[in-house]
Design an enzyme around this catalytic site. Structure first.
Site, PDB file in Angstrom:
ATOM      1  N   TYR A 183       0.840  -1.198   0.000  1.00 28.33           N
ATOM      2  CA  TYR A 183       0.000   0.000   0.000  1.00 28.33           C
ATOM      3  C   TYR A 183       0.880   1.255   0.000  1.00 28.33           C
ATOM      4  CZ  TYR A 183      -3.691  -3.358   0.396  1.00 28.33           C
ATOM      5  OH  TYR A 183      -4.533  -4.407   0.114  1.00 28.33           O
ATOM      6  N   ARG A 230       3.501  -1.874  10.615  1.00 26.53           N
ATOM      7  CA  ARG A 230       3.504  -3.179   9.953  1.00 26.53           C
ATOM      8  C   ARG A 230       4.340  -3.115   8.679  1.00 26.53           C
ATOM      9  NH1 ARG A 230      -1.014  -7.716   8.349  1.00 26.53           N
ATOM     10  NH2 ARG A 230       0.070  -9.232   9.655  1.00 26.53           N
ATOM     11  N   ARG A 323      -6.226 -15.648   9.988  1.00 25.45           N
ATOM     12  CA  ARG A 323      -7.374 -16.454   9.545  1.00 25.45           C
ATOM     13  C   ARG A 323      -8.020 -17.290  10.648  1.00 25.45           C
ATOM     14  NH1 ARG A 323      -4.014 -18.512   4.567  1.00 25.45           N
ATOM     15  NH2 ARG A 323      -2.422 -18.032   6.129  1.00 25.45           N
TER      16      ARG A 323
END
Ligand SMILES: Cc1cc2nc3c(=O)[nH]c(=O)nc-3n(C[C@H](O)[C@H](O)[C@H](O)COP(=O)(O)O)c2cc1C
Length: 365
Positions: A183, A230, A323
């Protein structure tokens, strides 16, 4: 009854001044349930509170501005209405004695004109990602983004500052700056996506200028001990984004600069997110980690036993799990009990409503 010894991963830990119930972090996960104004739904408070048994929750990536948006139904933190909705979520997590950080996001070129009334997404350079992106009515090809003018960049730093201040008003315990997964911030860091010739491109120092300005602005609001970041040095999706030509030097310099700023933690996606823990031959996360003095959150396909091994070898402090938290709200209790884990069908990952989101039962119900 024989008492089993509790795994060190599941025992309380302190990082900086933050006291955590255990070393398991809920990894940030976009679930695309916000409305078109970027306001999270009421039932998001249930979803996050149900997962407050994690030592720390990192929220789904949250847009810092309208310009930051890349995907439909992702939440924001630039309007008062969004702040009010997030406050209900942080209150619910705190009632369950959990801790929650907001992940601050700008997607940059990982976006589409459909998200911006026809305007082009912005990026360090006009380089088109490969493949397609999800928009309101299905998948569309990525477009070539518009390269930001240098004089627009301080305004984006201010957007981060306002988002950080709004996160404080919304009652978060801290914030995580999303500088991973290709990003906007990582688009500036990597030389594969940053071809600028001004003070924001070229040398490593120049490529780090904007990301570090963002980090400093967020620290101004929160203090460095409440800010993490991050990174994903070798992740190539979305957009089949090539890695930097010299990952170790670029990310080594980045981590040294972040260390000097006294950040609370780096949250490292080891390998290619969700896909592989392979790092590429010349990349060593334990070497990179030596450049940073704060805490290290390891991520990507961690199980309890891998976390135990990694903690014992001193290679990480906390472990983020993604997940498995989708279908196991009480994941930490299940890990402690050695109970089986439920699996969420992929159709529930993105979009929809409370079904497959905040209606997964605890193992004892
Ligand atoms: C449904 C889904 C949404 C995700 N959204 C985000 C996100 O918003 N921000 C982010 O940094 N990573 C995001 N990720 C990546 C996860 O945080 C994590 O890196 C990845 O799932 C690997 O960890 P795991 O093997 O424990 O699932 C997402 C992953 C999934 C499966």
């Amino acid at each position: 009854m024989a008492t089993q010894s509790v795994s060190p991963v599941l025992q309380p830990a302190t990082i900086g001044h933050l006291e955590l119930k255990n070393r398991i972090v809920m990894a940030p996960m976009t679930r695309s349930r916000a409305d078109d104004a970027g306001v999270p739904p009421d039932y998001a408070a249930d979803y996050y509170a149900q997962r407050a048994n994690a030592g720390l929750i990192i929220t789904e990536a949250t847009n810092i501005s309208a310009q930051a948006r890349g995907y439909p139904r992702t939440p924001g933190i630039w309007t008062d209405e969004q702040v009010v909705a997030w406050k209900q979520i942080t209150d619910a997590v705190h009632r369950r004695e959990g801790k929650i950080f907001l992940q601050l996001w700008h997607t940059g070129r990982m976006s589409h004109p459909d998200m911006h009334d026809g305007a082009l997404p912005v990026a360090p350079s006009a380089i088109r990602p490969q493949g397609q992106i999800r928009v309101h009515d299905g998948m569309k090809d990525f477009v070539t983004p518009r390269a930001l003018d240098a004089d627009e960049i301080p305004g984006i730093v201010e957007d981060y500052r306002r988002a950080a201040a709004n996160a404080k008003r919304a009652g978060f315990d801290g914030v995580e700056i999303h500088s991973a997964n290709n990003y906007l911030l990582e688009q500036f860091v990597r030389d594969s996506t940053n071809h600028r010739t001004d003070e924001y491109g070229g040398s490593i120092e120049n490529r780090l200028r904007f990301p570090l300005a963002v980090v400093k602005a967020v620290i101004d609001v929160w203090g460095s001990e409440r800010v993490g970041i991050r990174i994903s040095p070798v992740t190539t999706s979305p957009g089949e984004t090539p890695v930097d030509s010299d990952t170790m030097s670029t990310f080594g310099a980045y981590l040294s600069a972040l260390s000097e700023l006294g950040l609370l933690y780096i949250h490292d996606i080891e390998g290619v997110t969700q896909v592989s823990r392979e790092t590429g031959s010349e990349v060593s996360f334990s070497e990179l980690r030596k450049r940073f003095n704060g805490a290290y959150i390891a991520n990507n396909q961690y199980t309890l036993s891998l976390a135990e091994k990694t903690l014992a070898s001193g290679d990480a402090d906390l472990f983020s799990i993604g997940r498995p938290f989708i279908a196991n709200p009480d994941l930490v209790d299940r890990l402690r009990a050695g109970a089986p884990l439920a699996e969420a069908p992929k159709e529930y990952w993105y979009g929809g409503d409370s079904t497959g989101y905040s209606d997964w039962p605890d193992m004892r119900r």
